[in-house]
Motif scaffolding. Structure first.
Motif, PDB file in Angstrom:
ATOM      1  N   ARG A  13       4.785  10.613 -30.486  1.00 15.93           N
ATOM      2  CA  ARG A  13       3.973  11.315 -31.473  1.00 15.93           C
ATOM      3  C   ARG A  13       3.427  12.578 -30.830  1.00 15.93           C
ATOM      4  O   ARG A  13       3.211  12.626 -29.627  1.00 15.93           O
ATOM      5  N   PRO A  15       1.024  15.237 -29.375  1.00 11.55           N
ATOM      6  CA  PRO A  15      -0.268  15.031 -28.724  1.00 11.55           C
ATOM      7  C   PRO A  15      -1.428  15.583 -29.550  1.00 11.55           C
ATOM      8  O   PRO A  15      -1.235  16.437 -30.402  1.00 11.55           O
ATOM      9  N   TRP A  16      -2.607  15.060 -29.284  1.00  5.53           N
ATOM     10  CA  TRP A  16      -3.816  15.561 -29.933  1.00  5.53           C
ATOM     11  C   TRP A  16      -4.890  15.755 -28.878  1.00  5.53           C
ATOM     12  O   TRP A  16      -4.825  15.183 -27.796  1.00  5.53           O
ATOM     13  N   PHE A  23      -4.435  13.616 -25.496  1.00  4.57           N
ATOM     14  CA  PHE A  23      -3.968  12.264 -25.776  1.00  4.57           C
ATOM     15  C   PHE A  23      -2.564  12.330 -26.341  1.00  4.57           C
ATOM     16  O   PHE A  23      -2.217  13.274 -27.046  1.00  4.57           O
ATOM     17  N   PHE A  24      -1.769  11.300 -26.065  1.00  6.72           N
ATOM     18  CA  PHE A  24      -0.490  11.135 -26.730  1.00  6.72           C
ATOM     19  C   PHE A  24      -0.131   9.661 -26.747  1.00  6.72           C
ATOM     20  O   PHE A  24      -0.711   8.861 -26.027  1.00  6.72           O
ATOM     21  N   ARG A  25       0.799   9.301 -27.617  1.00  5.65           N
ATOM     22  CA  ARG A  25       1.218   7.906 -27.758  1.00  5.65           C
ATOM     23  C   ARG A  25       2.606   7.768 -27.160  1.00  5.65           C
ATOM     24  O   ARG A  25       3.481   8.597 -27.374  1.00  5.65           O
ATOM     25  N   TYR A  48       3.457   0.020 -27.672  1.00  3.92           N
ATOM     26  CA  TYR A  48       2.925   1.371 -27.820  1.00  3.92           C
ATOM     27  C   TYR A  48       1.543   1.442 -27.184  1.00  3.92           C
ATOM     28  O   TYR A  48       0.724   0.553 -27.364  1.00  3.92           O
ATOM     29  N   ASN A  50      -1.669   4.373 -25.994  1.00  3.63           N
ATOM     30  CA  ASN A  50      -2.194   5.734 -25.946  1.00  3.63           C
ATOM     31  C   ASN A  50      -2.457   6.116 -24.500  1.00  3.63           C
ATOM     32  O   ASN A  50      -2.971   5.308 -23.722  1.00  3.63           O
ATOM     33  N   ARG A  52      -4.273   9.027 -21.988  1.00  8.80           N
ATOM     34  CA  ARG A  52      -5.327  10.045 -21.957  1.00  8.80           C
ATOM     35  C   ARG A  52      -5.197  10.835 -20.666  1.00  8.80           C
ATOM     36  O   ARG A  52      -5.119  10.265 -19.581  1.00  8.80           O
ATOM     37  N   ARG A  65       7.164  15.320 -28.449  1.00  7.75           N
ATOM     38  CA  ARG A  65       7.860  14.082 -28.825  1.00  7.75           C
ATOM     39  C   ARG A  65       9.224  14.050 -28.166  1.00  7.75           C
ATOM     40  O   ARG A  65       9.898  15.061 -28.041  1.00  7.75           O
ATOM     41  N   SER A 117     -10.636   0.095 -28.363  1.00  7.90           N
ATOM     42  CA  SER A 117      -9.398   0.791 -28.071  1.00  7.90           C
ATOM     43  C   SER A 117      -9.106   0.681 -26.578  1.00  7.90           C
ATOM     44  O   SER A 117      -9.998   0.857 -25.759  1.00  7.90           O
ATOM     45  N   GLU A 119      -6.611   2.180 -23.583  1.00 11.99           N
ATOM     46  CA  GLU A 119      -5.722   3.297 -23.283  1.00 11.99           C
ATOM     47  C   GLU A 119      -5.471   3.337 -21.787  1.00 11.99           C
ATOM     48  O   GLU A 119      -6.170   2.698 -21.009  1.00 11.99           O
TER      49      GLU A 119
END
Length: 143
Positions: A13, A15-16, A23-25, A48, A50, A52, A65, A117, A119
């Protein structure tokens, strides 16, 4: 006590950014000697997680991606509260379907749930394959 993680997987996905962090998954497939997570008769499903990168939102690191990475880091968990209005808003964005919720005698903003969460915080990142078209030497970045 030991909290040391090494994962190899594929960025699934875009990144954000949140504050200073990136962050990315990542999809991680299990080694053959571990219990399988069946997807269908021919393939196993991915796990999956996350990732950081502290301070990674500065723009020095570029994630896309499909990149194949090896991450060295540690597990971290965070507790937070999320209300029903926020959950519905996220679900609408992901599904593209309008969702309405009617909660008796309350507003969706008043209905909250405590969440957790987990990570991986990356301390070292190695790019194994930037994309399928170009094959280059592995690139290492320490965070």
């Amino acid at each position: 006590m030991i909290n040391d993680v090494v994962l190899e997987g594929i960025v699934v996905r875009e990144p954000w950014k949140f504050m200073e962090d990136l962050f990315f998954r990542m999809a991680v497939f299990r080694d053959t000697d571990l219990p399988a997570k069946p997807l269908d008769a021919d393939r196993d499903a991915a796990d999956y997680i996350n990732i950081r990168i502290c301070g990674g939102a500065s723009g020095l690191i570029t994630m896309r991606r499909g990149m194949r990475l090896r991450i060295h880091g540690f597990f971290q968990s965070r507790d937070y509260k999320e209300n029903l209005a926020e959950i519905v808003e996220k679900a609408q964005k992901r599904s593209g379907v309008e969702i309405s919720v009617d909660v008796k005698d309350m507003k969706p903003e008043q209905v909250a749930i405590e969440r957790n969460s987990v990570e991986v915080v990356a301390r070292r990142l190695i790019v194994l394959d930037k994309n399928a078209e170009r094959k280059e030497k592995p690139e290492s970045v320490s965070t």
